[in-house]
Scaffold this motif. Structure first.
Motif, PDB file in Angstrom:
ATOM      1  N   TYR A 354       6.026   6.043   0.974  1.00 41.30           N
ATOM      2  CA  TYR A 354       5.829   5.014   1.993  1.00 41.30           C
ATOM      3  C   TYR A 354       5.573   3.643   1.385  1.00 41.30           C
ATOM      4  N   LYS A 355       5.866   2.642   2.182  1.00 40.80           N
ATOM      5  CA  LYS A 355       5.626   1.269   1.717  1.00 40.80           C
ATOM      6  C   LYS A 355       4.420   0.718   2.461  1.00 40.80           C
ATOM      7  N   THR A 356       3.701  -0.120   1.771  1.00 40.28           N
ATOM      8  CA  THR A 356       2.589  -0.806   2.419  1.00 40.28           C
ATOM      9  C   THR A 356       2.468  -2.180   1.767  1.00 40.28           C
ATOM     10  N   SER A 357       1.711  -3.043   2.378  1.00 45.71           N
ATOM     11  CA  SER A 357       1.618  -4.388   1.822  1.00 45.71           C
ATOM     12  C   SER A 357       0.184  -4.872   1.850  1.00 45.71           C
ATOM     13  N   TYR A 358      -0.069  -5.906   1.068  1.00 48.31           N
ATOM     14  CA  TYR A 358      -1.387  -6.527   1.055  1.00 48.31           C
ATOM     15  C   TYR A 358      -1.197  -7.998   0.714  1.00 48.31           C
ATOM     16  N   THR A 359      -2.211  -8.795   0.975  1.00 47.86           N
ATOM     17  CA  THR A 359      -2.083 -10.226   0.712  1.00 47.86           C
ATOM     18  C   THR A 359      -2.546 -10.543  -0.699  1.00 47.86           C
ATOM     19  N   ASN A 360      -1.692 -11.214  -1.446  1.00 48.51           N
ATOM     20  CA  ASN A 360      -2.079 -11.684  -2.771  1.00 48.51           C
ATOM     21  C   ASN A 360      -3.035 -12.864  -2.590  1.00 48.51           C
ATOM     22  N   VAL A 361      -4.262 -12.740  -3.057  1.00 44.56           N
ATOM     23  CA  VAL A 361      -5.249 -13.772  -2.756  1.00 44.56           C
ATOM     24  C   VAL A 361      -4.956 -15.097  -3.472  1.00 44.56           C
ATOM     25  N   ASP A 362      -4.186 -15.043  -4.560  1.00 39.71           N
ATOM     26  CA  ASP A 362      -3.868 -16.290  -5.274  1.00 39.71           C
ATOM     27  C   ASP A 362      -2.745 -17.064  -4.587  1.00 39.71           C
ATOM     28  N   THR A 363      -1.706 -16.320  -4.208  1.00 41.17           N
ATOM     29  CA  THR A 363      -0.542 -17.007  -3.641  1.00 41.17           C
ATOM     30  C   THR A 363      -0.510 -16.952  -2.118  1.00 41.17           C
ATOM     31  N   ASN A 364      -1.347 -16.132  -1.533  1.00 33.58           N
ATOM     32  CA  ASN A 364      -1.352 -15.900  -0.087  1.00 33.58           C
ATOM     33  C   ASN A 364      -0.067 -15.227   0.407  1.00 33.58           C
ATOM     34  N   ASN A 365       0.729 -14.705  -0.521  1.00 28.70           N
ATOM     35  CA  ASN A 365       1.964 -14.014  -0.143  1.00 28.70           C
ATOM     36  C   ASN A 365       1.685 -12.537   0.131  1.00 28.70           C
ATOM     37  N   GLN A 366       2.555 -11.938   0.943  1.00 28.94           N
ATOM     38  CA  GLN A 366       2.487 -10.499   1.154  1.00 28.94           C
ATOM     39  C   GLN A 366       3.120  -9.800  -0.045  1.00 28.94           C
ATOM     40  N   GLU A 367       2.420  -8.895  -0.661  1.00 32.35           N
ATOM     41  CA  GLU A 367       2.979  -8.112  -1.777  1.00 32.35           C
ATOM     42  C   GLU A 367       3.244  -6.699  -1.268  1.00 32.35           C
ATOM     43  N   TRP A 368       4.427  -6.196  -1.570  1.00 30.44           N
ATOM     44  CA  TRP A 368       4.764  -4.845  -1.145  1.00 30.44           C
ATOM     45  C   TRP A 368       4.509  -3.856  -2.261  1.00 30.44           C
ATOM     46  N   MET A 369       4.157  -2.692  -1.892  1.00 22.51           N
ATOM     47  CA  MET A 369       4.062  -1.632  -2.891  1.00 22.51           C
ATOM     48  C   MET A 369       4.515  -0.305  -2.280  1.00 22.51           C
ATOM     49  N   VAL A 370       4.829   0.624  -3.177  1.00 23.09           N
ATOM     50  CA  VAL A 370       5.293   1.935  -2.736  1.00 23.09           C
ATOM     51  C   VAL A 370       4.299   2.974  -3.232  1.00 23.09           C
ATOM     52  N   SER A 371       3.897   3.852  -2.352  1.00 22.03           N
ATOM     53  CA  SER A 371       2.997   4.929  -2.743  1.00 22.03           C
ATOM     54  C   SER A 371       3.481   6.226  -2.101  1.00 22.03           C
ATOM     55  N   THR A 372       2.828   7.319  -2.424  1.00 26.42           N
ATOM     56  CA  THR A 372       3.253   8.598  -1.843  1.00 26.42           C
ATOM     57  C   THR A 372       2.063   9.366  -1.290  1.00 26.42           C
ATOM     58  N   GLN A 373       2.319  10.175  -0.304  1.00 27.36           N
ATOM     59  CA  GLN A 373       1.340  11.149   0.194  1.00 27.36           C
ATOM     60  C   GLN A 373       2.153  12.362   0.617  1.00 27.36           C
ATOM     61  N   PHE A 374       2.202  13.374  -0.247  1.00 29.33           N
ATOM     62  CA  PHE A 374       3.055  14.544   0.017  1.00 29.33           C
ATOM     63  C   PHE A 374       2.285  15.700   0.631  1.00 29.33           C
ATOM     64  N   SER A 375       0.980  15.707   0.437  1.00 26.46           N
ATOM     65  CA  SER A 375       0.209  16.800   1.021  1.00 26.46           C
ATOM     66  C   SER A 375       0.056  16.567   2.512  1.00 26.46           C
ATOM     67  N   PRO A 376       0.146  17.576   3.348  1.00 26.43           N
ATOM     68  CA  PRO A 376       0.468  18.945   2.965  1.00 26.43           C
ATOM     69  C   PRO A 376       1.971  19.250   2.914  1.00 26.43           C
ATOM     70  N   ILE A 377       2.781  18.656   3.787  1.00 27.44           N
ATOM     71  CA  ILE A 377       4.188  19.110   3.859  1.00 27.44           C
ATOM     72  C   ILE A 377       5.148  17.927   3.951  1.00 27.44           C
ATOM     73  N   ASP A 378       4.851  16.883   3.167  1.00 29.60           N
ATOM     74  CA  ASP A 378       5.732  15.722   3.256  1.00 29.60           C
ATOM     75  C   ASP A 378       6.488  15.420   1.969  1.00 29.60           C
ATOM     76  N   ALA A 379       6.436  16.323   0.987  1.00 26.77           N
ATOM     77  CA  ALA A 379       7.319  16.153  -0.184  1.00 26.77           C
ATOM     78  C   ALA A 379       8.759  16.262   0.300  1.00 26.77           C
ATOM     79  N   ARG A 380       8.972  17.082   1.342  1.00 26.67           N
ATOM     80  CA  ARG A 380      10.319  17.291   1.886  1.00 26.67           C
ATOM     81  C   ARG A 380      10.883  16.029   2.518  1.00 26.67           C
ATOM     82  N   ARG A 381      10.020  15.059   2.796  1.00 28.98           N
ATOM     83  CA  ARG A 381      10.527  13.769   3.267  1.00 28.98           C
ATOM     84  C   ARG A 381      11.074  12.924   2.124  1.00 28.98           C
ATOM     85  N   ALA A 382      10.646  13.259   0.891  1.00 26.62           N
ATOM     86  CA  ALA A 382      11.040  12.451  -0.267  1.00 26.62           C
ATOM     87  C   ALA A 382      12.272  13.005  -0.968  1.00 26.62           C
ATOM     88  N   PHE A 383      12.312  14.322  -1.146  1.00 30.11           N
ATOM     89  CA  PHE A 383      13.445  14.943  -1.846  1.00 30.11           C
ATOM     90  C   PHE A 383      13.561  16.406  -1.397  1.00 30.11           C
TER      91      PHE A 383
END
Ligand code: ZN
Length: 1134
Positions: A354-383
């Motif tokens: 999944y993607k999520t974002s946060y505000t960079n406090v220096d630039t005030n820009n939105q920074e995107w990042m990618v993380s995962t949460q496969f437990s319990p049955i969402d690895a099948r959403r990834a591959f």
């Protein structure tokens, strides 16, 4: 995984404005006693003791803490003596004494307010307005029309320009770049990039590709799944094949919200299965192409042998089935490499990749990042994968990311980073140990490390904490806890961690509290970050320590040894919870955390396990909904209580030895409960803590195979005790329920102190009663106490005969502190289910009046009071109840106040917070006024918050409840401004405390608006804070009914946010028409296809039934008792 534990915070959102009504009715009393405490004038002046007591209370002029000296405590003792001797021995006598018959339902009905909410609305102030002339009005209308026309024109031209701008400003270099990317071939890794020897067949050249195999039909738009449909899918366990190794290359693409990837899975045929079965992979919204199957044999010339196969999606596209040709049917040892390209979804619902974002406090820009949460049955959403815990395999992960992203992490360390194509980097990670799919994890982000691995370079495994740059200072506490817990666990389990590294990452938006992915532990910010400047409460620090301990314990229990199937989820979660207590107790014995266990975990488990909506801790998990449902307090809290009970049965040494044996024999493999029981029985017999003729399997199966828990009833028969059992069940005891348990019995009397908790007697499932002989030395023993379930190690409540309750009450102050808290808690809940009348718990509750320092008793009182507060808060009886409780909390509040000295212990800090919470909740005006003043002080200078962290929840909530919209907007502003996750959570809970309906409505709407700054992870918390507010719950229910589709879409089904919301709206529903409303709502949910929330609706319906029953049966008797006590002791109603 760790659920966020929010019971203390949720309690706060209940403050109401009843005090205002009272103040309006009797203005002479309003706030007077805040400045002049002598205006408080309880008039129980019948005897000398009470007069002394009064003079003590009214002499406390100073708002700050007053130490209770021996002299000042004496009159209190006298008062308590009177309370303890308060004769409720004979229920009839009690009723006569307090004219209880007077308090019949009919009499009360006459006095009830007829307004809808039981409240009065008072409108003040003269009419106001502005008068204008006709000419002025016409002129104004013309101006408005002109403004509208100009706006339309401006919008049109602006939009046209914008469209043109894109063409004008497109940099030719950009186009060139795009071409370069396209021409440089293999833009995404395919199976060819893996070490498995297979020729590349790029899917990007359609001419050379065979027709896609098994692609989702074109008319099925991959990513247009109607997310509203939180569908319940049956789970099928497909056997015949097991994965040995996965090689996965994946490239998350933020622009397209998808992941391109390729996978090669080395798969072995199960020799045990005689029939030749197809290979079935789990998928969820995954599109597959370019499938190949190769026989995994080492031919001398390196030649690959491709196998013929058919493949297709089945089961509503939830599986991908590869059926090999019959020609290889007889090869029982067959191993193949199944490779394919895939496209999966990069979600925004905190599940899968999944993607999520946060505000960079220096630039005030939105920074995107990618993380995962496969437990319990969402690895099948990834591959595509064998997405079940018993199909463990080695994973070799490769991630392709934009080079400008600072880092990529996965379970194992990076072994090579290399340029992939212009602007992109390829990170290859070491191969993991054997693990299940739900523990696979990766992150692509600009998070930074805190450099602990550089400082402690010699430490194995290497430990690092990652967070946003501005938060690195907040990771010291968590790191210090890791350094304490790791060696402790290595010693306790007798196994060193073999992983080369452990990364702990605070993810800006995270559905669970934390997740134990092997080597890559992920946390929500508030579960990992603690500001160093003492800006965090001791409660929060304890919470962080416990979550870190929980996730680290999983590295052994869950990761090294994994439960075979989800029906044993409780085993890994119970162990992680229980070990977190043991580890924290070892690191900080002064926290007395094992005592807190007996109040907190019991409350969590027993509350959810008390009626017919509960489930067995281990039940047949057959569908996706079942899996998500089991992540609940039954699994976590009941699981940990049962393991502690097991520990007390077998003793500490046997428990530890059996745990070590299990971990060693099943390392890198799976285990089930049967194996644990066998090890436990073996060591318990060796240590002679368990009778030879008993087996742990028989004991524990009786606890895990059915829902609920027993009430053990105790009766004296001469010098013996007769012990029976029945199921505790709401709304009322039900003798026809014949559930029975194998119950360990331990007890003490004032003549017999055993010294340990190992049970001396056993009650078997088929025993209707057991007799314990010669418990007392004589038949004349009514003054002697007996109490069962020492240190509350057994998962049951105890009900005594009246003689025993009386003796316990008289000698209350001499009992062990856990027993005192246990008695109060049991009495309150036994009354709720009609095992007792309310006079008994009320007289135990009064003990907090004198036990001002007994923080455990206060914690138990707080839990026991929750239900009464909820049930009474919108009823006329609340006035008496509030007066009674204000009377009880007053001495402790006078002692502790809202001023926090610098050098207080962890327990004292927490205790003051509990006292203040109850004092302000019951509108004790010295508390509410002081809270408001403190908050105003903060509003005067926002940068300097004078409120101590431990008191923030109470002060924020009280100030918002008592205040106006200014307080609310100030809090919201501070929410947006704060960088502390725990501070943000506290403010979020407080925002639901306001009594302004429009603000509550606005707040709810903000939870489904991504620009409000309220993260998805906090949606349920914000909603709950409104639903728990007696003014807010109808607004919350209205919001839920109006927006159910949007809510389901917005939050997805990963973390059951919608289910949590549904469960929280029942707090104040205790009338028949509420049930009808809920039924209508259920119908609508069904119509929308929201089958996954069925169980939440079922739980909610059961709660409403319980509440209705309680109101019909117990409300009026409780009201009678309260009025009798208030009248007897002349407690001032205001
Ligand atoms: Zn866990």
């Amino acid at each position: 995984m760790s659920l966020t534990l929010t019971f203390l915070l949720s309690l706060l959102s209940n403050t109401n404005s009843l005090s205002k009504t009272i103040k309006l009715q009797n203005p002479s009393l309003a706030f007077k006693s805040d400045t002049q405490s002598s205006s408080y004038s309880p008039s129980y002046q019948q005897d000398q003791e009470q007069q002394q007591s009064l003079s003590y209370l009214s002499s406390s002029q100073a708002p700050t803490a007053i130490p209770i000296t021996n002299e000042s405590a004496a009159p209190l003792q006298g008062f308590m003596q009177k309370i303890r001797n308060f004769n409720f021995n004979d229920a009839k006598k009690f009723k006569e004494r307090f004219h209880f018959e007077y308090y019949t339902k009919e009499k009360f009905m006459g006095g009830q307010l007829k307004t809808k909410n039981g409240q009065k609305y008072v409108f003040n102030g003269p009419p106001s307005g502005v008068f204008v002339s006709k000419t002025c009005a016409t002129f104004s209308v013309l101006i408005v029309i002109l403004i509208i026309i100009s706006s339309i024109l401006i919008t049109y031209f602006t939009t046209r320009n914008t469209i043109n701008c894109i063409n004008v400003h497109t940099n030719p270099n950009d186009l060139q770049d795009t071409n370069v990317v396209r021409l440089n071939a293999t833009p995404v890794a395919t199976a060819s990039m893996l070490s498995v020897p297979m020729p590349p067949k790029s899917k990007y050249n359609p001419e050379t590709l065979p027709a896609p195999v098994g692609d989702i039909p074109i008319e099925h738009d991959l990513f247009s799944e109607d997310k509203t449909k939180l569908v319940d899918r049956k789970l099928h366990l497909y056997d015949g094949w097991s994965p040995l190794q996965y090689k996965i290359t994946i490239e998350p693409n933020l622009a397209t919200s998808s992941n391109n990837g390729s996978i090669a899975i080395e798969i072995q045929r199960d020799s045990k299965t005689s029939t030749f079965l197809p290979i079935v992979l789990d998928v969820h919204n995954v599109s597959i192409s370019n499938v190949r199957v190769i026989r995994a044999t080492n031919t001398s010339n390196g030649e690959e042998i491709e196998l013929d196969f058919d493949s297709e999606y089945s089961q509503d596209n939830s599986t991908f089935v590869v059926t090999l040709s019959k020609s290889v049917e007889n090869d029982k040892e067959l191993q193949v490499i199944l490779s394919m390209d895939f496209v999966s979804q990069l979600t925004d619902t905190l599940q899968g990749v999944y993607k999520t974002s946060y505000t960079n406090v220096d630039t005030n820009n939105q920074e995107w990042m990618v993380s995962t949460q496969f437990s319990p049955i969402d690895a099948r959403r990834a591959f595509p994968c064998f997405d079940r815990p018993d199909k463990k395999a080695n994973f070799t992960i490769t991630i392709i990311r934009e080079s400008k992203k600072l880092m990529a992490l996965s379970n194992m360390p990076v072994i090579r980073s290399s340029p992939h194509r212009p602007g992109y980097t390829k990170d290859e990670f070491m191969t993991s140990p054997k693990m299940p799919t739900y523990l696979v994890a990766f992150i692509v982000s600009d998070l930074v490390k805190s450099h602990y691995s550089d400082l402690d370079a010699s430490l194995v495994p290497r430990v690092e904490i990652w967070t946003r740059p501005e938060n690195t200072e907040m990771t010291n506490y968590a790191y210090s806890m890791v350094r304490k817990f790791l060696p402790f666990y290595e010693d306790y389990f007798g196994i060193k961690i073999r992983l080369p590294k452990l990364d702990l990452v605070s993810v800006p938006d995270f559905g669970f509290g934390a997740m134990e992915n092997w080597g890559l532990l992920t946390f929500r910010d508030s579960a990992l970050l603690v500001p160093d400047d003492m800006a965090s409460s001791s409660e929060h620090m304890e919470h962080v320590a416990q979550i870190v301990a929980h996730e680290l314990a999983h590295q052994w229990f869950g990761n090294l040894v994994t439960p075979k199937w989800w029906d044993d989820l409780w085993l890994k979660e119970g162990f992680a919870c229980y070990m977190s207590y043991i580890a924290l107790n070892n690191a900080h014995p002064e926290y007395k955390i094992m005592d807190i266990f007996t109040v907190f975990e019991f409350k969590e488990a027993m509350q959810h396990d008390a009626d017919n909506s509960s489930h067995a801790i281990s039940f047949d998990v057959e569908s996706t909904t079942d899996i998500r449902r089991i992540f609940d307090p039954i699994t976590y809290s009941k699981g940990t209580i049962l393991l502690r009970m097991l520990n007390s049965i077998v003793g500490d040494e046997a428990f530890r030895d059996a745990t070590q044996d299990l971990l060693k024999t099943a390392a890198y493999n799976n285990a089930d409960r049967e194996e644990l029981w066998a090890h436990m029985s073996h060591h318990a017999h060796a240590k002679k803590t368990l009778p030879e003729n008993m087996h742990i399997k028989d004991v524990m199966n009786s606890w895990i195979s059915k829902p609920g828990y027993p009430v053990v009833t105790v009766e004296r028969r001469d010098a013996d005790l007769v012990v029976k059992q029945e199921r505790y069940i709401l709304p009322s005891r039900n003798v026809s329920d014949n559930s029975r348990w194998v119950i360990p019995i331990s007890f003490e009397t004032d003549e017999l102190h055993k010294g340990d908790n190992i049970p001396t007697h056993w009650m078997q499932e088929n025993d209707t009663e057991i007799i314990i002989n010669n418990v007392f030395s004589s038949d004349n023993n009514t003054d002697n106490v007996v109490y069962l379930n020492l240190y509350r190690t057994g998962y049951f409540r105890v009900n005594y005969d009246l003689a025993s309750w009386l003796a316990l009450r008289k000698k209350f102050s001499t009992l062990p502190r856990v027993t005192r808290a246990q008695l109060l808690d049991d009495a309150m809940h036994l009354a709720q289910a009609e095992y007792l009348t309310y006079d008994i718990p009320l007289t135990f509750l009064i003990e907090i009046f004198s036990a001002t320092d007994d923080e455990l008793l206060w914690n138990a009182a707080q839990n026991g009071l929750n239900y009464l507060i909820d049930m009474l808060q919108r009823e006329p009886a609340y006035e008496t109840f509030r007066a009674f409780m204000k009377f009880n909390v007053r001495p402790a509040f006078e002692r502790y106040g809202l001023n926090e000295p610098d050098n207080e212990s962890h327990l004292q800090l927490q205790h003051r917070a509990v006292v203040a919470r109850l004092a302000c909740k019951f509108n004790y005006d010295r508390c509410t006024m002081a809270a408001h003043l403190k908050y105003r002080e903060w509003m005067a200078d926002a940068k300097l918050n004078p409120i101590k962290p431990n008191l923030k929840p109470t002060i924020y909530c009280t100030a918002l409840a008592e205040g106006s919209f200014q307080e609310w907007y100030f809090a919201y502003k501070q929410y947006k401004r704060s960088t502390s996750a725990s501070e943000k959570e506290q403010i979020l809970t407080s925002l639901g405390c306001t009594t302004k309906p429009w603000l509550l409505s606005k707040y709810l709407n903000m939870t489904i608006n991504p620009t409000s700054g309220i993260l998805k992870q906090d949606g349920a918390r914000a909603f709950r804070s409104v639903a728990k507010n007696p003014i807010g719950y109808e607004i919350a229910f209205d919001f839920l009914q109006t927006n159910i589709k949007e809510i389901a879409d917005y939050f997805g089904d990963g973390f059951s946010t919608l289910s949590e919301m549904i469960k929280s709206i029942t707090t104040y529903m205790n009338k028949e028409y509420h049930k009808e409303q809920l039924e209508q709502f259920a119908k609508r949910a069904r119509k929308l296809g929201l089958t996954a929330v069925e169980s939440a609706i079922e739980v909610a319906m059961q709660h409403v039934n319980n509440n209705i029953y309680w109101r019909n049966r117990s409300y009026y008797s409780l009201k009678g008792y309260l009025e009798a006590i208030v009248s007897e002791f002349h407690i001032n109603i205001f």
